[in-house]
Design a protein around this motif. Sequence first.
Motif, PDB file in Angstrom:
ATOM      1  N   LEU A  35       0.805  -1.213   0.000  1.00  0.00           N
ATOM      2  CA  LEU A  35       0.000   0.000   0.000  1.00  0.00           C
ATOM      3  C   LEU A  35       0.844   1.272   0.000  1.00  0.00           C
ATOM      4  CD1 LEU A  35      -2.724  -1.012   2.614  1.00  0.00           C
ATOM      5  CD2 LEU A  35      -2.966  -0.922   0.140  1.00  0.00           C
ATOM      6  N   ILE A  36       2.014   1.200   0.603  1.00  0.00           N
ATOM      7  CA  ILE A  36       2.829   2.413   0.690  1.00  0.00           C
ATOM      8  C   ILE A  36       3.873   2.509  -0.421  1.00  0.00           C
ATOM      9  CG2 ILE A  36       2.518   2.613   3.182  1.00  0.00           C
ATOM     10  CD1 ILE A  36       5.325   1.478   3.529  1.00  0.00           C
ATOM     11  N   GLN A  37       4.015   1.468  -1.216  1.00  0.00           N
ATOM     12  CA  GLN A  37       5.027   1.427  -2.274  1.00  0.00           C
ATOM     13  C   GLN A  37       4.965   2.629  -3.228  1.00  0.00           C
ATOM     14  OE1 GLN A  37       7.498  -0.789  -2.380  1.00  0.00           O
ATOM     15  NE2 GLN A  37       8.370   0.205  -4.159  1.00  0.00           N
ATOM     16  N   PRO A  38       3.770   3.080  -3.669  1.00  0.00           N
ATOM     17  CA  PRO A  38       3.743   4.212  -4.600  1.00  0.00           C
ATOM     18  C   PRO A  38       4.290   5.517  -4.023  1.00  0.00           C
ATOM     19  CG  PRO A  38       1.610   3.114  -4.520  1.00  0.00           C
ATOM     20  CD  PRO A  38       2.448   2.522  -3.445  1.00  0.00           C
ATOM     21  N   TYR A  39       4.377   5.630  -2.715  1.00  0.00           N
ATOM     22  CA  TYR A  39       4.823   6.869  -2.081  1.00  0.00           C
ATOM     23  C   TYR A  39       6.318   6.890  -1.788  1.00  0.00           C
ATOM     24  CZ  TYR A  39      -0.167   7.283  -1.524  1.00  0.00           C
ATOM     25  OH  TYR A  39      -1.502   7.341  -1.782  1.00  0.00           O
ATOM     26  N   LEU A  40       6.990   5.763  -2.015  1.00  0.00           N
ATOM     27  CA  LEU A  40       8.412   5.666  -1.732  1.00  0.00           C
ATOM     28  C   LEU A  40       9.224   5.784  -3.012  1.00  0.00           C
ATOM     29  CD1 LEU A  40       8.277   2.659   0.750  1.00  0.00           C
ATOM     30  CD2 LEU A  40       8.487   5.081   1.307  1.00  0.00           C
ATOM     31  N   PRO A  41      10.418   6.377  -2.934  1.00  0.00           N
ATOM     32  CA  PRO A  41      11.271   6.465  -4.115  1.00  0.00           C
ATOM     33  C   PRO A  41      11.765   5.084  -4.544  1.00  0.00           C
ATOM     34  CG  PRO A  41      12.336   7.473  -2.208  1.00  0.00           C
ATOM     35  CD  PRO A  41      10.998   7.015  -1.767  1.00  0.00           C
ATOM     36  N   VAL A  42      12.161   4.979  -5.787  1.00  0.00           N
ATOM     37  CA  VAL A  42      12.692   3.723  -6.317  1.00  0.00           C
ATOM     38  C   VAL A  42      14.081   3.492  -5.735  1.00  0.00           C
ATOM     39  CG1 VAL A  42      13.395   2.531  -8.427  1.00  0.00           C
ATOM     40  CG2 VAL A  42      11.395   4.013  -8.443  1.00  0.00           C
ATOM     41  N   GLN A  43      14.325   2.278  -5.250  1.00  0.00           N
ATOM     42  CA  GLN A  43      15.648   1.970  -4.725  1.00  0.00           C
ATOM     43  C   GLN A  43      16.595   1.715  -5.884  1.00  0.00           C
ATOM     44  OE1 GLN A  43      14.552  -1.125  -1.652  1.00  0.00           O
ATOM     45  NE2 GLN A  43      15.930   0.169  -0.489  1.00  0.00           N
ATOM     46  N   ARG A  44      17.794   2.305  -5.807  1.00  0.00           N
ATOM     47  CA  ARG A  44      18.781   2.155  -6.864  1.00  0.00           C
ATOM     48  C   ARG A  44      20.100   1.703  -6.281  1.00  0.00           C
ATOM     49  NH1 ARG A  44      18.829   7.946  -8.472  1.00  0.00           N
ATOM     50  NH2 ARG A  44      17.535   8.205  -6.687  1.00  0.00           N
ATOM     51  N   GLY A  45      20.873   1.022  -7.079  1.00  0.00           N
ATOM     52  CA  GLY A  45      22.205   0.603  -6.673  1.00  0.00           C
ATOM     53  C   GLY A  45      22.186  -0.582  -5.726  1.00  0.00           C
ATOM     54  N   ASP A  46      23.279  -0.746  -5.019  1.00  0.00           N
ATOM     55  CA  ASP A  46      23.436  -1.850  -4.074  1.00  0.00           C
ATOM     56  C   ASP A  46      22.851  -1.420  -2.724  1.00  0.00           C
ATOM     57  OD1 ASP A  46      24.184  -4.147  -2.770  1.00  0.00           O
ATOM     58  OD2 ASP A  46      26.234  -3.467  -2.431  1.00  0.00           O
TER      59      ASP A  46
ATOM     60  N   ASP B 100       6.269  13.291   4.394  1.00  0.00           N
ATOM     61  CA  ASP B 100       5.002  14.029   4.471  1.00  0.00           C
ATOM     62  C   ASP B 100       3.934  13.382   3.602  1.00  0.00           C
ATOM     63  OD1 ASP B 100       6.023  15.910   6.234  1.00  0.00           O
ATOM     64  OD2 ASP B 100       6.661  17.266   4.624  1.00  0.00           O
ATOM     65  N   ARG B 101       4.294  13.052   2.368  1.00  0.00           N
ATOM     66  CA  ARG B 101       3.329  12.416   1.465  1.00  0.00           C
ATOM     67  C   ARG B 101       2.910  11.041   1.975  1.00  0.00           C
ATOM     68  NH1 ARG B 101       7.002  14.516  -2.310  1.00  0.00           N
ATOM     69  NH2 ARG B 101       7.940  12.454  -2.614  1.00  0.00           N
ATOM     70  N   LEU B 102       3.872  10.284   2.484  1.00  0.00           N
ATOM     71  CA  LEU B 102       3.588   8.945   2.982  1.00  0.00           C
ATOM     72  C   LEU B 102       2.623   8.993   4.173  1.00  0.00           C
ATOM     73  CD1 LEU B 102       4.148   5.877   3.071  1.00  0.00           C
ATOM     74  CD2 LEU B 102       6.102   6.403   4.524  1.00  0.00           C
ATOM     75  N   PHE B 103       2.922   9.822   5.161  1.00  0.00           N
ATOM     76  CA  PHE B 103       2.086   9.864   6.355  1.00  0.00           C
ATOM     77  C   PHE B 103       0.728  10.511   6.068  1.00  0.00           C
ATOM     78  CE2 PHE B 103       6.284   9.494   8.648  1.00  0.00           C
ATOM     79  CZ  PHE B 103       6.098   8.154   8.945  1.00  0.00           C
TER      80      PHE B 103
END
Length: 69
Positions: free
Chosen positions: A1-12, A61-64
């Motif tokens: 449910l919260i995945q759309p509000y989080l940035p994409v993880q990059r790298g290691d 802020d967006r997530l909460f």
Amino acid sequence: LIQPYLPVQRGDVRVSHLTVINAILFVTENGCKWRALPPRFGKWRKGFTRMRRWADAGVLDRLFDALQD
């Protein structure tokens, strides 16, 4: 449910976003310092740095706000 509000993880990335969110909630709930974070959350500096970046970018802020809705 919260995945759309989080940035994409990059790298290691060794610490997942969910672990960082749990660390933020742990520090907030228990009132402890980041340095006193239990080892299950990974290195405290990594979690703190990601939390600061998210706070500066408005991610938290967006997530909460979304969680409150």
